[in-house]
Design a protein around this motif. Sequence first.
Motif, PDB file in Angstrom:
ATOM      1  N   GLN A   1      14.228   3.745   5.713  1.00 56.13           N
ATOM      2  CA  GLN A   1      14.487   2.637   4.975  1.00 56.13           C
ATOM      3  C   GLN A   1      13.328   2.307   3.754  1.00 56.13           C
ATOM      4  O   GLN A   1      13.792   1.926   2.721  1.00 56.13           O
ATOM      5  N   PHE A   2      12.101   2.793   4.092  1.00 55.51           N
ATOM      6  CA  PHE A   2      11.108   2.760   3.101  1.00 55.51           C
ATOM      7  C   PHE A   2      11.433   3.599   2.155  1.00 55.51           C
ATOM      8  O   PHE A   2      11.190   3.065   0.865  1.00 55.51           O
ATOM      9  N   LEU A   3      11.294   4.854   2.219  1.00 55.53           N
ATOM     10  CA  LEU A   3      11.702   5.834   1.278  1.00 55.53           C
ATOM     11  C   LEU A   3      12.992   5.632   0.432  1.00 55.53           C
ATOM     12  O   LEU A   3      12.951   5.765  -0.939  1.00 55.53           O
ATOM     13  N   THR A   4      14.153   5.283   1.125  1.00 56.34           N
ATOM     14  CA  THR A   4      15.032   5.142   0.251  1.00 56.34           C
ATOM     15  C   THR A   4      14.935   3.675  -0.800  1.00 56.34           C
ATOM     16  O   THR A   4      15.284   3.720  -1.785  1.00 56.34           O
ATOM     17  N   GLY A   5      14.226   2.940  -0.019  1.00 61.68           N
ATOM     18  CA  GLY A   5      13.814   1.699  -0.920  1.00 61.68           C
ATOM     19  C   GLY A   5      12.993   1.695  -2.074  1.00 61.68           C
ATOM     20  O   GLY A   5      12.899   1.084  -3.091  1.00 61.68           O
ATOM     21  N   CYS A   6      12.157   2.939  -1.866  1.00 63.88           N
ATOM     22  CA  CYS A   6      11.330   3.339  -2.908  1.00 63.88           C
ATOM     23  C   CYS A   6      11.855   4.292  -4.028  1.00 63.88           C
ATOM     24  O   CYS A   6      11.419   5.029  -4.933  1.00 63.88           O
ATOM     25  N   GLY A   7      13.252   4.545  -3.746  1.00 61.53           N
ATOM     26  CA  GLY A   7      14.248   5.128  -4.869  1.00 61.53           C
ATOM     27  C   GLY A   7      14.451   6.837  -4.641  1.00 61.53           C
ATOM     28  O   GLY A   7      14.674   7.671  -5.389  1.00 61.53           O
ATOM     29  N   TYR A   8      14.080   7.145  -3.097  1.00 62.05           N
ATOM     30  CA  TYR A   8      14.322   8.425  -2.779  1.00 62.05           C
ATOM     31  C   TYR A   8      15.444   8.496  -2.136  1.00 62.05           C
ATOM     32  O   TYR A   8      16.051   7.663  -1.534  1.00 62.05           O
ATOM     33  N   ALA A   9      16.133   9.871  -2.072  1.00 67.66           N
ATOM     34  CA  ALA A   9      17.301   9.935  -1.766  1.00 67.66           C
ATOM     35  C   ALA A   9      17.264  10.942  -0.360  1.00 67.66           C
ATOM     36  O   ALA A   9      16.625  12.276  -0.941  1.00 67.66           O
ATOM     37  N   LEU A  10      18.015  11.081   0.430  1.00 75.26           N
ATOM     38  CA  LEU A  10      18.031  11.877   1.427  1.00 75.26           C
ATOM     39  C   LEU A  10      18.734  13.344   0.926  1.00 75.26           C
ATOM     40  O   LEU A  10      19.937  12.996   0.437  1.00 75.26           O
ATOM     41  N   GLY A  11      18.005  14.320   0.934  1.00 79.62           N
ATOM     42  CA  GLY A  11      18.737  15.677   0.415  1.00 79.62           C
ATOM     43  C   GLY A  11      18.661  16.702   1.317  1.00 79.62           C
ATOM     44  O   GLY A  11      19.363  17.672   0.953  1.00 79.62           O
TER      45      GLY A  11
ATOM     46  N   ALA B   1       0.763  -1.361  -0.060  1.00 81.50           N
ATOM     47  CA  ALA B   1      -0.272  -0.048  -0.003  1.00 81.50           C
ATOM     48  C   ALA B   1       0.946   1.304  -0.149  1.00 81.50           C
ATOM     49  O   ALA B   1       0.583   2.174  -0.713  1.00 81.50           O
ATOM     50  N   GLY B   2       1.774   1.253   0.770  1.00 79.38           N
ATOM     51  CA  GLY B   2       2.849   2.483   0.971  1.00 79.38           C
ATOM     52  C   GLY B   2       3.463   2.866  -0.531  1.00 79.38           C
ATOM     53  O   GLY B   2       3.439   3.827  -1.097  1.00 79.38           O
ATOM     54  N   ARG B   3       3.830   1.862  -1.209  1.00 81.08           N
ATOM     55  CA  ARG B   3       4.564   1.970  -2.399  1.00 81.08           C
ATOM     56  C   ARG B   3       3.648   2.118  -3.326  1.00 81.08           C
ATOM     57  O   ARG B   3       3.941   3.150  -4.215  1.00 81.08           O
TER      58      ARG B   3
END
Length: 180
Positions: A139-149, A106-108
């Motif tokens: 971890q969820f956001l990086t797993g979905c292709g997001y990068a810490l900016g 659901a999150g993805r």
Amino acid sequence: MIEIQRVTAETEPLFAQADERRLDSEDVAVRIAKGGFTLEYRPRPNALWNIVSRDEAEEAALCAGEKFIALLDGEPAGRVALRIGEHRLARVDGLCVPLALRRRGAGRAMLEFAEGWARERGLRGLCAETSDFNAGACQFLTGCGYALGGIDALRYVCASPEMRKAPALREMALFFYKMI
């Protein structure tokens, strides 16, 4: 099957009943690296339940954009609010999946929906905010292709529990981005 729907007057109570509990079992350490940041996760000696509580004004501000709910086989499985932010970025706010329904897509699905929403509006990317206290979200956001900016060490400083803490122990806001 996961379906994303715009919140209506009938589904508004489902949006407002978000289950934001999480078990914090890791600490997040942010390190500056060449070209950006890296995240390190360290197990905590004792896991802690974190139950987010906000007053009505905080909740309204957090979810000020267009509101959507995710349905998994017809049952509520999450929420997200989307709005146009600065610099032609979509802001992903209030993303939440109930504890019992996590790791089922659901999150993805909501983030993929957010990407389509942003493309339809001619935006260049998405921004989602979490904190260094929420390892699971990082971890969820990086797993979905997001990068810490970006990091904001003072964003939460006026929240009453944070004001009582020593500066080195205060929660920091982390901003994750995905360009589309």
